[in-house]
Scaffold this active site. Structure first.
Site, PDB file in Angstrom:
ATOM      1  N   ASP A 102     -12.573  -8.211 -90.812  1.00  0.00           N
ATOM      2  CA  ASP A 102     -11.316  -7.748 -90.222  1.00  0.00           C
ATOM      3  C   ASP A 102     -10.156  -8.678 -90.563  1.00  0.00           C
ATOM      4  O   ASP A 102     -10.062  -9.782 -90.025  1.00  0.00           O
ATOM      5  CB  ASP A 102     -11.511  -7.657 -88.707  1.00  0.00           C
ATOM      6  CG  ASP A 102     -10.271  -7.200 -87.967  1.00  0.00           C
ATOM      7  OD1 ASP A 102      -9.352  -6.664 -88.619  1.00  0.00           O
ATOM      8  OD2 ASP A 102     -10.229  -7.377 -86.733  1.00  0.00           O
ATOM      9  N   ASP A 289      -4.554  -4.299 -92.692  1.00  0.00           N
ATOM     10  CA  ASP A 289      -5.565  -4.546 -91.665  1.00  0.00           C
ATOM     11  C   ASP A 289      -6.842  -3.774 -91.959  1.00  0.00           C
ATOM     12  O   ASP A 289      -6.934  -2.579 -91.691  1.00  0.00           O
ATOM     13  CB  ASP A 289      -4.995  -4.157 -90.300  1.00  0.00           C
ATOM     14  CG  ASP A 289      -5.931  -4.483 -89.151  1.00  0.00           C
ATOM     15  OD1 ASP A 289      -7.015  -5.045 -89.401  1.00  0.00           O
ATOM     16  OD2 ASP A 289      -5.587  -4.178 -87.999  1.00  0.00           O
TER      17      ASP A 289
END
Length: 508
Positions: A102, A289
């Site tokens: 992430d 992201d």
């Protein structure tokens, strides 16, 4: 065999090895982690649960991308639809965990064997400190709040295996509490954050930093290739130490990181069907992201996109009130060249000059108390007014008549994104939907309908949902776009820590 025969045999062996092994220059310093992809699942996704005809208070309700405090972006993250996972090991010998890599957070956490009271822990791999010869006790408490869940526990230190690399003395969180449904239904065990240390909970040094500090990668660069062409099986690859030319076409367009914490950069205009939305013509902030499955943006623009692609929305009574009672006044002020951000305060709908009086509470979820804010949901009329100003300003720039502008804005009031975060579309209408373009580094990056529409299920039961979701980040951090997997799938993404830049190229 004579000396000459032995030499020939050795030469033949060397030539054979060269044909079956990659050249040292290609493989050196590159660590490949295969990613698995799962299709979006009807049971685990956040369903809209609303029909287009229902009236909803503007920006009220349980938006899964919004925290109660309207705080840090980490606190807005929604892992319910996460699709891409990879495997790491923690401890010696390595205990295997499936994690999300992430770029929108910075901590590593996995479930702990001491997680006794959360059902989610029993459905996933759990870290056993006593089974590792390299475990070091830390014990500092830690907690992370996400948009659709939270974890709490304490820090420990151990070796972390990523591909062929072993990162020593890595701080990570042993999660002893995983309340809520998010991690209960999750297909992953934990999260490995690849953001900057500035947003790391407890000031823990991120895994990526440790790789660089310990000389485990030749170049301080990692890259993502997400395979969007398969439902299961090979989902893509993350490469630490560089990139693979087979994963992209042409050259990357690089933009500098503008604010460390997230991989944040400046983005230009957003176009729908080749026409400017006007919202980001003067620039917007964006972050790349990998931990967000959809593409999130300001409600005003997502609503316009919804209208163009025929996405089901919800009716906002506040929005309609703005058009009927204040629409002409707003138009008159725009025509009088009043500064747009001051209009809603002049008509008495916003407290300050176009702001909502929100605190600058976009911050890291670290050891501080949560920042309370009156936020967006506290003042829906102000939010509706600000959106109307954006829409009208854009229509005036296209030389539309006042009647057409008011009618158009009234239509948009019926297309606001669902408070549950998703908007359904007709699977048979993809051919008539427009491209959506994002301007990055002066270049336009287009998403085609088949790239931004997500299919859920198969056959007659299949449903299609928009890959765009609404999320409003107040100033000074916002307005902000979050380019998740919907964008990173079509565009190979390079995260260059050494030069503090991000690069995008068409994915192969």
């Amino acid at each position: 065999m004579g000396t000459r025969g032995l030499a020939l045999a050795l030469l033949a062996a060397v030539l054979l090895l060269q044909t079956v092994l990659p050249a040292a220059s290609e493989a050196e310093g590159l660590v490949r982690i295969a990613l698995k992809k799962r299709p979006i699942d009807r049971n685990s996704r956040v369903a809209t649960g609303l029909s287009g005809g229902e009236e909803q208070p503007l920006l009220s309700g349980a938006n899964p991308l919004r925290s109660e405090e309207e705080g840090d972006i980490v606190a807005l993250k929604n892992y319910m639809n996460a699709q891409y996972f990879g495997e790491i090991g923690v401890g010696t010998p390595p205990q295997k965990f499936t994690v999300i890599f992430d770029t929108g957070s910075s901590n590593l956490w996995v479930p702990s064997a001491k997680c006794y009271f959360s059902i989610a822990c029993y459905l996933h791999s759990r870290y056993k400190a006593g089974a590792s010869s390299t475990y070091k006790k830390n014990g500092k408490p830690a907690a992370i709040q996400y948009g659709t869940g939270s974890i709490a526990g304490y820090f420990s230190e151990d070796s972390v295996t990523v591909g062929d690399l072993v990162v020593k003395d890595q701080e990570f969180i042993e999660a002893t509490k995983e309340p809520g449904i998010t991690f209960l239904v999750a297909k992953f065990d934990g999260i490995l954050g690849l953001g900057f240390k500035e947003i790391s909970v407890g000031k823990a040094v991120p895994v990526w930093y440790k790789m660089i500090e310990q000389g485990l990668v030749s170049d301080p660069v990692f890259s993502f290739w997400l395979n969007r062409h398969v439902d299961e099986g090979e989902g893509g690859e993350i490469i630490f130490g560089g990139m693979d030319p087979k994963h992209y076409v042409g050259e990357h367009t690089y933009v500098p990181v503008t604010q460390k914490g997230y991989w944040q950069f400046d983005m230009g205009d957003v176009l729908v069907g080749g026409k400017s939305t006007g919202f980001c013509a003067g620039g917007c902030a964006a972050i790349a992201d990998s931990g967000t499955s959809l593409l999130a943006g300001p409600t005003a623009i997502i609503t316009e996109i919804n209208e163009k692609i025929g996405a089901a929305g919800v009716v906002s009574q506040e929005c309609k009130t703005i058009v009927s009672q204040y629409g002409q006044q707003i138009l008159d002020l725009l025509l009088a060249e009043t500064q747009p951000k001051k209009i809603c305060s002049q008509v008495g709908l916003c407290t300050f000059d176009g702001t909502r009086g929100v605190s600058a509470g976009i911050r890291s979820v670290v050891d501080d108390e949560p920042v309370k804010s009156n936020g967006l949901r506290a003042d829906p009329m102000c939010s509706a007014c600000e959106m109307a100003v954006v829409w009208m300003q854009n229509q005036l720039a296209q030389n539309k008549t006042q009647d057409l502008i008011l009618d158009y804005v009234n239509q948009l009031c019926n297309r606001l994104p669902s408070p549950m975060g998703e908007s359904a579309v007709d699977c048979g209408s993809l051919g008539s939907m427009p491209d959506i373009e994002f301007t990055i580094g002066g270049k336009k990056f287009a998403l085609k309908p088949e790239e931004y529409i997500l299919k859920v299920g198969e056959g007659a039961a299949a449903q299609c949902i928009s890959g765009f979701t609404a999320m409003d980040i107040p100033p000074p951090r916002g307005p902000l776009w979050i380019l998740g997997d919907v964008f990173m799938g079509p565009y190979h993404t390079v995260f260059d820590y050494g030069k503090l830049r991000i690069g995008f190229a068409k994915a192969a």
